[in-house]
Design a protein around this motif. Sequence first.
Motif, PDB file in Angstrom:
ATOM      1  N   GLU A 120       0.603  -1.250  -0.093  1.00 14.58           N
ATOM      2  CA  GLU A 120       0.029  -0.063   0.128  1.00 14.58           C
ATOM      3  C   GLU A 120       0.916   1.338  -0.028  1.00 14.58           C
ATOM      4  OE1 GLU A 120      -3.406   0.746  -0.228  1.00 14.58           O
ATOM      5  OE2 GLU A 120      -3.602  -1.571  -0.977  1.00 14.58           O
ATOM      6  N   LEU A 121       1.820   1.393   0.934  1.00 22.71           N
ATOM      7  CA  LEU A 121       2.522   2.732   1.056  1.00 22.71           C
ATOM      8  C   LEU A 121       3.653   2.751   0.225  1.00 22.71           C
ATOM      9  CD1 LEU A 121       2.949   5.179   2.635  1.00 22.71           C
ATOM     10  CD2 LEU A 121       4.126   4.007   4.243  1.00 22.71           C
ATOM     11  N   LYS A 122       3.775   3.669  -0.740  1.00 22.55           N
ATOM     12  CA  LYS A 122       4.592   4.024  -1.928  1.00 22.55           C
ATOM     13  C   LYS A 122       5.868   4.777  -1.436  1.00 22.55           C
ATOM     14  CE  LYS A 122       1.777   2.429  -5.890  1.00 22.55           C
ATOM     15  NZ  LYS A 122       1.257   3.059  -7.133  1.00 22.55           N
ATOM     16  N   HIS A 123       5.298   6.014  -1.126  1.00 22.74           N
ATOM     17  CA  HIS A 123       5.935   7.294  -0.575  1.00 22.74           C
ATOM     18  C   HIS A 123       5.780   7.968   0.548  1.00 22.74           C
ATOM     19  CE1 HIS A 123       6.362   6.903  -4.942  1.00 22.74           C
ATOM     20  NE2 HIS A 123       7.793   6.943  -4.766  1.00 22.74           N
ATOM     21  N   LEU A 124       6.673   8.612   1.334  1.00 28.61           N
ATOM     22  CA  LEU A 124       6.375   9.452   2.333  1.00 28.61           C
ATOM     23  C   LEU A 124       7.008  10.687   1.792  1.00 28.61           C
ATOM     24  CD1 LEU A 124       7.081   7.760   5.626  1.00 28.61           C
ATOM     25  CD2 LEU A 124       5.151   8.649   5.070  1.00 28.61           C
ATOM     26  N   LEU A 125       6.478  11.572   1.960  1.00 27.56           N
ATOM     27  CA  LEU A 125       6.705  12.944   1.333  1.00 27.56           C
ATOM     28  C   LEU A 125       6.682  14.133   2.462  1.00 27.56           C
ATOM     29  CD1 LEU A 125       4.782  13.244  -2.102  1.00 27.56           C
ATOM     30  CD2 LEU A 125       7.194  12.258  -1.592  1.00 27.56           C
ATOM     31  N   VAL A 126       7.720  14.706   2.924  1.00 28.54           N
ATOM     32  CA  VAL A 126       7.808  15.451   4.249  1.00 28.54           C
ATOM     33  C   VAL A 126       8.522  16.840   3.871  1.00 28.54           C
ATOM     34  CG1 VAL A 126       8.342  15.490   6.613  1.00 28.54           C
ATOM     35  CG2 VAL A 126       8.410  13.109   5.476  1.00 28.54           C
ATOM     36  N   THR A 127       7.844  17.803   4.203  1.00 32.87           N
ATOM     37  CA  THR A 127       8.211  19.105   4.052  1.00 32.87           C
ATOM     38  C   THR A 127       8.451  19.936   5.288  1.00 32.87           C
ATOM     39  OG1 THR A 127       7.222  19.148   1.759  1.00 32.87           O
ATOM     40  CG2 THR A 127       7.880  21.202   2.761  1.00 32.87           C
ATOM     41  N   GLN A 128       9.518  20.599   5.404  1.00 34.02           N
ATOM     42  CA  GLN A 128       9.431  21.478   6.786  1.00 34.02           C
ATOM     43  C   GLN A 128       9.869  23.125   6.383  1.00 34.02           C
ATOM     44  OE1 GLN A 128      12.339  20.452  10.281  1.00 34.02           O
ATOM     45  NE2 GLN A 128      13.513  21.701   8.892  1.00 34.02           N
ATOM     46  N   SER A 129       8.665  23.619   6.896  1.00 38.89           N
ATOM     47  CA  SER A 129       8.962  25.106   6.884  1.00 38.89           C
ATOM     48  C   SER A 129      10.259  25.857   7.525  1.00 38.89           C
ATOM     49  CB  SER A 129       7.628  25.700   7.238  1.00 38.89           C
ATOM     50  OG  SER A 129       7.617  25.925   8.854  1.00 38.89           O
ATOM     51  N   PRO A 130      10.467  27.074   7.133  1.00 36.73           N
ATOM     52  CA  PRO A 130      11.579  27.807   7.843  1.00 36.73           C
ATOM     53  C   PRO A 130      11.308  27.932   9.379  1.00 36.73           C
ATOM     54  CG  PRO A 130      11.068  28.736   5.873  1.00 36.73           C
ATOM     55  CD  PRO A 130      10.083  27.822   5.988  1.00 36.73           C
ATOM     56  N   ASP A 131      10.192  27.688   9.850  1.00 31.03           N
ATOM     57  CA  ASP A 131       9.727  27.973  11.278  1.00 31.03           C
ATOM     58  C   ASP A 131       9.665  26.627  11.856  1.00 31.03           C
ATOM     59  OD1 ASP A 131       9.466  30.686  11.186  1.00 31.03           O
ATOM     60  OD2 ASP A 131       7.387  30.217  10.454  1.00 31.03           O
ATOM     61  N   GLY A 132      10.109  25.430  11.158  1.00 27.49           N
ATOM     62  CA  GLY A 132      10.118  23.878  11.632  1.00 27.49           C
ATOM     63  C   GLY A 132       8.754  23.394  11.654  1.00 27.49           C
ATOM     64  N   GLU A 133       7.537  23.901  11.088  1.00 25.12           N
ATOM     65  CA  GLU A 133       6.663  23.274  10.991  1.00 25.12           C
ATOM     66  C   GLU A 133       6.577  22.212   9.982  1.00 25.12           C
ATOM     67  OE1 GLU A 133       3.123  26.189  13.002  1.00 25.12           O
ATOM     68  OE2 GLU A 133       3.649  26.363  10.760  1.00 25.12           O
ATOM     69  N   LEU A 134       5.760  21.363   9.988  1.00 27.84           N
ATOM     70  CA  LEU A 134       5.980  19.798   8.862  1.00 27.84           C
ATOM     71  C   LEU A 134       4.522  19.714   8.427  1.00 27.84           C
ATOM     72  CD1 LEU A 134       7.659  17.735  11.641  1.00 27.84           C
ATOM     73  CD2 LEU A 134       8.686  18.655   9.545  1.00 27.84           C
ATOM     74  N   MET A 135       4.777  19.212   6.950  1.00 24.55           N
ATOM     75  CA  MET A 135       3.660  18.801   6.114  1.00 24.55           C
ATOM     76  C   MET A 135       4.168  17.230   5.900  1.00 24.55           C
ATOM     77  SD  MET A 135       2.381  19.506   2.396  1.00 24.55           S
ATOM     78  CE  MET A 135       1.722  21.209   2.831  1.00 24.55           C
ATOM     79  N   VAL A 136       3.400  16.313   6.208  1.00 28.46           N
ATOM     80  CA  VAL A 136       3.631  14.655   5.917  1.00 28.46           C
ATOM     81  C   VAL A 136       2.658  14.286   5.051  1.00 28.46           C
ATOM     82  CG1 VAL A 136       4.128  12.693   6.697  1.00 28.46           C
ATOM     83  CG2 VAL A 136       4.881  14.467   7.916  1.00 28.46           C
ATOM     84  N   ARG A 137       3.065  13.679   3.871  1.00 28.25           N
ATOM     85  CA  ARG A 137       1.999  13.135   2.978  1.00 28.25           C
ATOM     86  C   ARG A 137       2.332  11.691   2.726  1.00 28.25           C
ATOM     87  NH1 ARG A 137       2.697  16.006  -2.415  1.00 28.25           N
ATOM     88  NH2 ARG A 137       0.738  15.163  -2.849  1.00 28.25           N
ATOM     89  N   PHE A 138       1.178  10.995   2.803  1.00 35.73           N
ATOM     90  CA  PHE A 138       1.544   9.365   2.541  1.00 35.73           C
ATOM     91  C   PHE A 138       0.920   9.008   1.225  1.00 35.73           C
ATOM     92  CE2 PHE A 138       0.818  10.244   7.147  1.00 35.73           C
ATOM     93  CZ  PHE A 138       1.829   9.469   7.811  1.00 35.73           C
ATOM     94  N   VAL A 139       1.568   8.549   0.351  1.00 35.79           N
ATOM     95  CA  VAL A 139       1.362   8.293  -0.909  1.00 35.79           C
ATOM     96  C   VAL A 139       1.006   6.796  -0.995  1.00 35.79           C
ATOM     97  CG1 VAL A 139       1.926   7.956  -3.338  1.00 35.79           C
ATOM     98  CG2 VAL A 139       2.776   9.939  -2.008  1.00 35.79           C
ATOM     99  N   LEU A 140      -0.105   6.553  -1.110  1.00 34.64           N
ATOM    100  CA  LEU A 140      -0.775   4.972  -1.024  1.00 34.64           C
ATOM    101  C   LEU A 140      -1.245   4.578  -2.404  1.00 34.64           C
ATOM    102  CD1 LEU A 140      -2.857   5.497   2.325  1.00 34.64           C
ATOM    103  CD2 LEU A 140      -0.708   4.523   1.906  1.00 34.64           C
ATOM    104  N   ARG A 141      -1.380   3.262  -2.422  1.00 33.20           N
ATOM    105  CA  ARG A 141      -1.914   2.570  -3.658  1.00 33.20           C
ATOM    106  C   ARG A 141      -3.467   2.614  -3.674  1.00 33.20           C
ATOM    107  NH1 ARG A 141      -1.323  -3.509  -5.749  1.00 33.20           N
ATOM    108  NH2 ARG A 141      -2.550  -3.713  -3.585  1.00 33.20           N
TER     109      ARG A 141
END
Length: 375
Positions: A120-141
């Motif tokens: 199911e789980l293909k990728h994890l996409l993690v973005t960090q802002s200059p303030d250290g906040e996070l966006m996490v995306r789960f790429v699923l089938r």
Amino acid sequence: MQCSSYDAGRCLSCAWMGRPYAHQLAAKQSLCAELLAAHDLTWLDPVASPESGFRNKAKMVVGGTVDDPTLGILDAAGAGVDLQDCGLYPASLAATFPVLAAFVTRARLEPYDVPARRGELKHLLVTQSPDGELMVRFVLRSQEAVARLRKHLPWLRAQLPRLVVASVNLQPEHKAVLEGPREILLTDDETLRMRVNGLDLHLRPQSFFQTNTDVAAALYRQAATWVDDAAPASVWDLYCGVGGFALHVADGTRDVVGVETSGEAVASATLTARDAGLARTTFHADDATAFALRAAPRDVPDLVVVNPPRRGIGADLAGWLDRSGVGRVVYSSCNAQSLARDLAAMPSLRPVRGRVLDMFPQTTHYEVVTLLERA
């Protein structure tokens, strides 16, 4: 910079790993100048980057098993190669990787097995802002694991208190495509604030943003300087993404229009413009070339900014710019070869200044921005 994964042959993505950084920067400047040698450009000093820890986004292929997942890349046989210790990421971003690996196990997210075409789980996409906040995306089938993700998300947020946006991206096809068109938000917040040069750029899950925040900030400042020197009454930003160039050149007195195919990016840019009180800055979800070709002569702006993908702007848009009467163009490119081809298709617009910005240390890639003036 040295890398144990590169030295061991586990990951060869950074083709210039181990070269002295000063040599890398000089070589990129030389290569770019050679590609654009047909034009009499004045070159500004190149913009350097930190050698390591510069990436704000991790695109991790998930391999291995539920109980022992790998986050990194796949080898030639399709097996996972763990790169949680990659030196391109700042320590604060790298610290999220063990937590995310533990979450894969906790939520029983089966890594996608490429050779077997299962999981199911293909990728994890993690973005960090200059303030250290996070966006996490789960790429699923498929949506099979979404309920489990929601169930265990409170644990993840407790472990990563700076997590602001989490989402699922559905990519059901078995092909080398990073993500699919459908996004399922798991959090109330929809955007990550990327503070750049005093502007809060809103980044939605499917919006593009440069991977090197410091160098992106320098790129926007350079473009804004050239635009302010020209003092145009109207500006278009074609391929505007989340509006980085448009919002940096908007001063409240000039009309600025951004054009981008991604509706998510346009929504992000529109939100930033609203928050900044830039009523004369607007964004449209449209194809850049089609937008320009439809324009009436009275709507042609004084200056156009273009920031296309690696393929460049292409013959149709280059031809339109050449005959449009636009006085100046700021062209930001991640591929000097396509830039050279596009410049040759715009003989009425003469490149007068250029600058190399090292967006991607340890690799052969870089950004180059040029200022064109009508001959």
